[in-house]
Enzyme design. Structure first.
Site, PDB file in Angstrom:
ATOM      1  CB  ILE A  60      -0.968  -0.060   1.355  1.00 40.08           C
ATOM      2  CG1 ILE A  60      -1.796  -1.260   1.270  1.00 40.08           C
ATOM      3  CG2 ILE A  60      -1.848   1.101   1.494  1.00 40.08           C
ATOM      4  CD1 ILE A  60      -2.419  -1.477   2.816  1.00 40.08           C
ATOM      5  CB  CYS A  61       1.412   3.975  -2.394  1.00 34.13           C
ATOM      6  SG  CYS A  61       2.344   5.605  -2.339  1.00 34.13           S
ATOM      7  CG  LEU A  62      -1.969   5.552   3.696  1.00 35.63           C
ATOM      8  CD1 LEU A  62      -2.812   6.494   2.859  1.00 35.63           C
ATOM      9  CD2 LEU A  62      -2.867   4.578   4.606  1.00 35.63           C
TER      10      LEU A  62
END
Lengths: 521, 149
Positions: B85-87
C-alpha cells in the site's frame, strides 16, 4: 608565443575562466608548442600554476564548517531580531538561503514562522519537563501522577521516555536532524534545538550536531562533501551546475582524494559530467553483450540479422530471410558450386561484397569496442594503483640497498609512479570523450594529443618495470620522461578545457547535446 | 521480546470497542501479527467487498509504523499486485501517536478516495486517469470476483 614558459604563465584568472571569452587560444598556438615540449622547462611543472582546466576551490574542516554556520546564524539573527536558535531553524527551513529568508520574513513574518514550525515566539515559554495530573501517554499508554512529560507549544504532550525514544529513532535510525517534527499525528511543528538540548543527551547529541552540519553542506550549492570513505572535509567551489557542460571541475581534497565537484565521481578529466554518466551507463548496458556479439556472431549478408553459429556446417540459411550463404566467406551459397562444404572461394566477388557490407554494419560496434577496450585497459591499470604504489616503495628500498643511493635520490621512482597513475586516469577518460566526439580538425588534434600522452605513458611504464640494477643508469632519463608525461597531460587537458569552454567541440549525436542540457539544467 | 503495554491496550480496545467495518485479530502464537479485514466503503467500487490484509507490528513499534499488506486482490492505483500500500501515514508521515485502528481507518478512506497522481500500480493509475469510468468498472468486477465472502 614560442616557449612553454609563455604557455604556462598565460594562465587565466577565475572570472575569465568562468566566462566564455578567450577564443583566440586557438589551433595556431597549439601546433607551436606541440612539437617542442622541451626538457629544459621541467622545473616549471613543479611550481603550482593554475591551468585552464583547473578550478578555484577551498577545502574546509568540520570546525570551519561549524563556524561558517554560526557566523551566518549570528548575522541573520541580528537582522531578524530573532533568537539564534529560532534563526537557525529558519535558515535550515529555507535551506540556508539567507536572502530568501530575509525577504520572506520581512514580507510575511507570521507565515514564515508558522511554516518553520516556530508558530509563536519561543522565548515566552521556554521548553520544560513537567508532571501533569491525569496524564496518559498516547504512545506507551502509561499513566501516573509522577510521570515526566514534555510538550512543545503545539501541546502534543507525551511522556519524556517516549519523546526521547522518538528523537533517538529519528536521529539514529533515520538520520534526521534539521526537520524532525513533533511526534503528534499530523503536527508539523519542528522540534527546535532548545527542546532537543533538554531531551537529547550524550552520544546522540554529537550525532545530532553532526547531522545538522551535514544538512548545512548538503543545502549549500557551492559546498560538497568529499566522497572518500571516512573523509570529514567539505569542498567549496564556485562552479554551478549549469556550467558543467563547459567545465570539468576537478577538486583535490585535503585527504588526497581527487574528485569532480559536479558529480562527486572520481576525477574524470577531460570528459564532462554528462558524458561520463552517459558513457558509464552505456558500458554497463553494452560492453559485455557487445563483446560477445562481436566474438561469436556474424550478420546475415542480406537482412543483417545477427546470427550465432552454434554448430553444424558452413551452409547457413537465415531464419528470417531464408538467404543461403557460406559462413566462412559470407558469399552466396549457390555460387559455391561443387566445392560445397569446403569453402575456398575467399577472394570471389560476392563474398567480398558481403564481407564488406558486414564490416560496415559492424563498424559502429567495433568503434565502440575500440574505445571501450582502451578505456577498460586504463581503468584496470588504475585499479592496480595500490599495488603499483606498494611495489614502488619496495623498489625504492631495494634501489637504496643495491646502489647506495639515498632516500631523497630515489624519489624519482615515486614521482614516476604518481605521474603514471595520474596520466592513466586522464587517458582512460579521453577514450570515453573521443567516442562521443564528432570528427573534425579538433578531433584530430585531440587524438594527436591523446596519442602523444599514451606513448609517453607507455614509454615511462616500460622503463618503470626494468630490473633494479638498470634503474640507476636510467634515473635521468626517467625523470625526463616523467616530466614529459606530466607536460603532455597538461597540454591535453588545457587544450581540451579551452575548446570545451568555448563550445568548439561537436558531439557525434545531436541527442547527446540535448541530453547534456536536460541532465544539467 | 515482551509485549509493551501499548500493544496490549491497543489489542484490548480493538476487541472491546471495535470500529464498524474493520477488524483486527492477533494470532494466538504471535501477538504482533494480526489478521485484518476491511469492508469496502459504501459509494465506492469496493462496496460490498471484504478485503483481507495482514498486519505486523515491528519490534520498535510504535516508533516505526506497522507493516500492512492486502491479501485479497484489489484493483486500486495505490495498491500493487502484491498488496503493498502506498499511503503517507505508513511511511514518512507516521507518528507514534497513531494506532492500528487509525491506520486501518486511513486505509479504508484510501479505498474510498483513490489517488492516481501518486501511484504504486502504474498501469492501474494510467487506466484510472485515462478512463475513470472504465477503471471503476474494473475495480467493481475485481471486487465481485475476489472480495466476496
Amino acid at each position: 608565443m614560442d616557449s612553454d614558459d609563455d604557455f604556462n604563465s598565460s594562465q587565466m584568472s577565475d572570472e575569465e575562466f568562468m566566462g566564455d571569452q578567450d577564443s583566440d587560444m586557438s589551433l595556431g598556438d597549439d601546433s607551436d608548442y606541440q612539437d617542442d615540449v622541451g626538457f629544459e622547462t621541467q622545473d616549471k611543472d613543479i611550481k603550482p600554476t593554475k591551468h585552464s582546466y583547473e578550478v578555484e576551490f577551498k577545502v574546509f574542516n568540520p570546525a570551519e564548517i561549524q563556524s561558517h554556520q554560526d557566523k551566518q546564524v549570528e548575522e541573520v539573527s541580528s537582522i531578524l531580531g530573532q533568537e539564534p536558535e529560532a534563526t537557525a531553524i529558519l535558515l535550515r527551513h529555507l535551506r540556508w538561503n539567507k536572502e530568501r529568508l530575509i525577504d520572506r520574513y520581512m514580507e510575511q513574518q507570521n507565515e514564515v514562522l508558522e511554516d518553520a514550525g516556530l508558530g509563536e515566539t519561543l522565548h515566552t515559554h521556554p521548553p520544560r519537563i513537567e508532571q501533569v495530573p491525569g496524564f496518559a501517554c498516547d504512545i506507551c499508554c502509561e499513566d501516573g501522577e509522577d510521570l515526566d512529560t514534555f510538550a512543545m507549544k503545539c501541546e502534543h504532550r507525551f511522556c519524556v521516555d517516549c519523546y526521547k525514544q522518538y528523537l533517538q529513532t529519528k536521529i539514529k535510525d533515520e538520520g534526521e536532524a534539521a526537520r524532525i517534527r513533533c511526534p503528534g499525528d499530523a503536527c508539523n511543528r519542528i522540534v527546535d534545538s532548545k527542546s532537543l538540548q533538554l531531551l537529547v543527551t550524550g552520544d546522540l547529541k554529537n550525532r545530532y550536531q553532526e547531522l545538522l552540519t551535514r544538512t548545512y553542506v548538503d543545502d549549500k550549492e557551492n559546498l560538497r562533501w568529499c566522497p572518500a570513505p571516512n573523509c570529514v572535509y567539505a569542498v567549496q567551489c564556485p562552479v554551478k551546475d549549469r556550467d558543467l557542460k563547459k567545465i570539468v571541475p576537478t577538486v583535490h581534497c585535503e585527504c588526497g582524494h581527487f574528485f569532480c565537484f559536479g558529480c562527486s565521481q572520481n576525477d574524470h578529466q577531460p570528459a564532462p559530467c554528462a558524458l561520463v554518466k552517459k558513457w558509464m551507463k552505456k558500458c554497463e548496458d553494452d560492453s559485455e553483450t557487445a563483446n560477445w556479439i562481436s566474438a561469436n556472431t556474424k550478420e546475415c549478408p542480406k537482412c543483417a540479422s545477427t546470427i550465432e553459429k552454434n554448430g553444424g556446417c558452413n551452409h547457413m540459411t537465415c531464419r528470417k530471410c531464408r538467404n543461403e550463404f557460406c559462413w566462412m566467406c559470407m558469399g552466396v551459397w549457390s555460387e559455391h558450386g561443387t566445392s560445397w562444404y569446403n569453402c575456398n572461394r575467399f577472394e570471389e566477388k560476392s563474398g567480398f561484397e558481403a564481407r564488406d557490407a558486414q564490416a560496415k554494419s559492424r563498424q559502429s560496434l567495433e568503434r565502440y569496442l575500440h574505445y571501450y577496450n582502451r578505456y577498460a585497459n586504463h581503468e584496470q591499470s588504475a585499479k592496480l594503483d595500490k599495488d603499483i604504489y606498494l611495489k614502488t616503495e619496495k623498489k625504492m628500498t631495494q634501489l637504496q640497498n643495491t646502489t647506495g643511493m639515498s632516500w631523497i635520490e630515489v624519489q624519482f621512482m615515486d614521482s614516476a609512479s604518481q605521474a603514471l597513475q595520474q596520466c592513466r586516469q586522464t587517458l582512460k577518460w579521453t577514450y570515453a570523450f573521443a567516442y562521443y566526439l564528432a570528427r573534425n580538425n579538433l578531433t584530430e588534434i585531440f587524438e594527436d594529443n591523446q596519442k602523444d600522452l599514451e606513448m609517453a605513458v607507455e614509454n615511462l611504464s616500460e622503463m618503470f618495470e626494468k630490473p633494479i640494477d638498470q634503474l640507476k643508469g636510467l634515473k635521468v632519463e626517467m625523470m625526463d620522461k616523467t616530466a614529459y608525461c606530466n607536460k603532455r597531460r597538461i597540454i591535453l587537458l588545457e587544450d581540451t578545457a579551452d575548446n570545451l569552454k568555448s563550445g568548439r567541440f561537436f558531439w557525434c549525436f545531436q541527442f547527446m547535446l540535448l541530453d547534456m542540457m536536460l541532465t544539467i539544467d | 521480546m515482551s509485549l509493551s503495554k501499548r500493544i496490549i491496550k491497543e489489542t484490548q480496545r480493538l476487541a472491546e470497542d471495535a470500529v464498524p467495518g474493520i477488524s483486527a485479530v492477533p494470532h494466538d502464537d504471535n501477538l504482533r501479527y494480526f489478521d485484518v479485514t476491511i469492508d469496502g466503503p459504501s459509494q465506492s467500487p469496493y462496496e460490498g467487498g471484504v478485503f483481507k490484509a495482514e498486519l505486523f507490528l515491528p519490534d520498535d513499534y510504535p516508533m516505526t509504523p506497522p507493516k500492512i499488506r492486502f491479501l485479497t486482490r484489489i484493483y486500486h492505483p495505490n495498491i500493487d499486485r502484491l498488496g503493498r500500500i502506498c499511503l503517507d501515514v505508513l511511511k514518512s508521515n507516521w507518528s507514534p501517536a497513531l494506532q492500528i485502528r487509525t491506520i486501518l481507518l486511513s486505509i479504508q478512506a484510501l479505498l474510498g478516495a483513490p489517488n492516481p497522481d501518486d501511484p504504486l500500480a502504474n498501469d492501474v493509475a494510467q487506466a484510472w486517469k485515462q478512463d475513470e469510468q472504465a477503471a471503476i468498472q474494473t475495480a467493481r468486477e475485481w471486487t465481485e470476483k475476489h472480495a466476496k465472502p
